[in-house]
Design an enzyme around this catalytic site. Sequence first.
Site, PDB file in Angstrom:
ATOM      1  N   SER A 133       0.837  -1.200   0.000  1.00 13.46           N
ATOM      2  CA  SER A 133       0.000   0.000   0.000  1.00 13.46           C
ATOM      3  C   SER A 133       0.877   1.257   0.000  1.00 13.46           C
ATOM      4  O   SER A 133       0.505   2.274  -0.565  1.00 13.46           O
ATOM      5  CB  SER A 133      -0.909  -0.007   1.230  1.00 13.46           C
ATOM      6  OG  SER A 133      -0.133  -0.130   2.400  1.00 13.46           O
TER       7      SER A 133
ATOM      8  N   TYR B  32      -4.419   0.698   4.214  1.00 14.95           N
ATOM      9  CA  TYR B  32      -5.289  -0.440   3.929  1.00 14.95           C
ATOM     10  C   TYR B  32      -5.789  -1.077   5.229  1.00 14.95           C
ATOM     11  O   TYR B  32      -6.868  -1.643   5.281  1.00 14.95           O
ATOM     12  CB  TYR B  32      -4.511  -1.512   3.142  1.00 14.95           C
ATOM     13  CG  TYR B  32      -4.437  -1.325   1.649  1.00 14.95           C
ATOM     14  CD1 TYR B  32      -4.544  -0.067   1.057  1.00 14.95           C
ATOM     15  CD2 TYR B  32      -4.228  -2.422   0.818  1.00 14.95           C
ATOM     16  CE1 TYR B  32      -4.445   0.092  -0.326  1.00 14.95           C
ATOM     17  CE2 TYR B  32      -4.134  -2.284  -0.561  1.00 14.95           C
ATOM     18  CZ  TYR B  32      -4.243  -1.028  -1.131  1.00 14.95           C
ATOM     19  OH  TYR B  32      -4.147  -0.896  -2.489  1.00 14.95           O
TER      20      TYR B  32
ATOM     21  N   CYS C 114       2.894  -6.774   1.782  1.00 14.50           N
ATOM     22  CA  CYS C 114       1.918  -6.120   2.646  1.00 14.50           C
ATOM     23  C   CYS C 114       1.137  -7.234   3.346  1.00 14.50           C
ATOM     24  O   CYS C 114       0.451  -8.027   2.684  1.00 14.50           O
ATOM     25  CB  CYS C 114       0.985  -5.267   1.788  1.00 14.50           C
ATOM     26  SG  CYS C 114      -0.346  -4.488   2.715  1.00 14.50           S
TER      27      CYS C 114
ATOM     28  N   CYS D 297       3.664  -6.063   9.847  1.00 17.66           N
ATOM     29  CA  CYS D 297       3.295  -5.003   8.890  1.00 17.66           C
ATOM     30  C   CYS D 297       4.606  -4.462   8.345  1.00 17.66           C
ATOM     31  O   CYS D 297       5.515  -4.129   9.131  1.00 17.66           O
ATOM     32  CB  CYS D 297       2.515  -3.900   9.595  1.00 17.66           C
ATOM     33  SG  CYS D 297       2.262  -2.424   8.566  1.00 17.66           S
ATOM     34  N   THR D 298       4.728  -4.394   7.035  1.00 20.10           N
ATOM     35  CA  THR D 298       6.025  -4.022   6.461  1.00 20.10           C
ATOM     36  C   THR D 298       6.390  -2.558   6.750  1.00 20.10           C
ATOM     37  O   THR D 298       7.561  -2.202   6.701  1.00 20.10           O
ATOM     38  CB  THR D 298       6.047  -4.291   4.944  1.00 20.10           C
ATOM     39  OG1 THR D 298       4.871  -3.708   4.344  1.00 20.10           O
ATOM     40  CG2 THR D 298       6.066  -5.777   4.658  1.00 20.10           C
TER      41      THR D 298
HETATM   42  N1  DGL Z   1       2.371  -2.298   4.950  1.00 20.22           N
HETATM   43  C1  DGL Z   1       1.072  -2.846   5.183  1.00 20.22           C
HETATM   44  C2  DGL Z   1       1.185  -4.212   5.880  1.00 20.22           C
HETATM   45  O1  DGL Z   1       2.218  -4.865   5.806  1.00 20.22           O
HETATM   46  C3  DGL Z   1       0.077  -2.019   5.947  1.00 20.22           C
HETATM   47  C4  DGL Z   1      -0.076  -0.588   5.663  1.00 20.22           C
HETATM   48  C5  DGL Z   1      -1.504  -0.134   5.566  1.00 20.22           C
HETATM   49  O2  DGL Z   1      -2.259  -0.175   6.547  1.00 20.22           O
HETATM   50  O3  DGL Z   1      -1.832   0.274   4.451  1.00 20.22           O
HETATM   51  O4  DGL Z   1       0.242  -4.667   6.473  1.00 20.22           O
END
Ligand code: DGL
Length: 221
Positions: free
Chosen positions: A9, A40, A71, A178-179
């Site tokens: 995202s 997201y 993600c 979460c990345t």
């Molecule tokens: N980087 C997304 C993940 O690994 C989350 C970021 C978002 O909430 O958009 O879950």
Amino acid sequence: MVKIGVFDSGIGGQSVAEKIQQIFPDTEVLFVNDSKNIPYGLKRRAEIIRLTLAATQPLVDAKCDAIVIACNTATTNAIDELRAAHPSVHFVGIEPMVKPAARMTKTGVIAVLATPGTLASHRYALLKQRWASQITVIEPDCSTWADLIEHGQADRINIHSMMDELHRWQVDTIVLGCTHYHWIKDRIQAAAGPRVQVLEPSDAIGARLKDLLSTNAELPE
Ligand code: DGL
């Protein structure tokens, strides 16, 4: 030349894309995000699926040899739909590392830091059921983190108060689910102290890609 697509995202996937480029210097790494729709993690599942399908289309069109969904939120909510929509594409998802954490913990208490969308997903529930039924899993509220990190305001995240809670629970293993949180891994590790392990999946993704691509492409070692 082998082409690897990476999607997130926002800027979380960028750290993963950079790591993949380091591991495979002779491949082309294409990174796309959907920063106008971030976060997201606070959206409903149907919306996450719709956005993920749309945002990854350029990588599908570019005929990538593999597409990494960097993600956790998109993987845990939409990977089945992505695979169904594009059966000939190799998708590599990223999910919270519950299995390795459950194997590593000595205290029997781990923490998963992830978005509400990941924590609410059926896939994550199955992961816990399968690998963590004998241990305790703490899921602190990180719901504002991805947005703050995306917008350069990571300093506003109060890691220490969260860590007090995790220490009270005797957590000895923390999963970065979460990345976006990869960007503050050092701060989390410093606050957690040397006796706590902080896990993130970049190396495992590299190994998975090596396996996947070496079987059907001329991937350099
Ligand atoms: N980087 C997304 C993940 O690994 C989350 C970021 C978002 O909430 O958009 O879950």
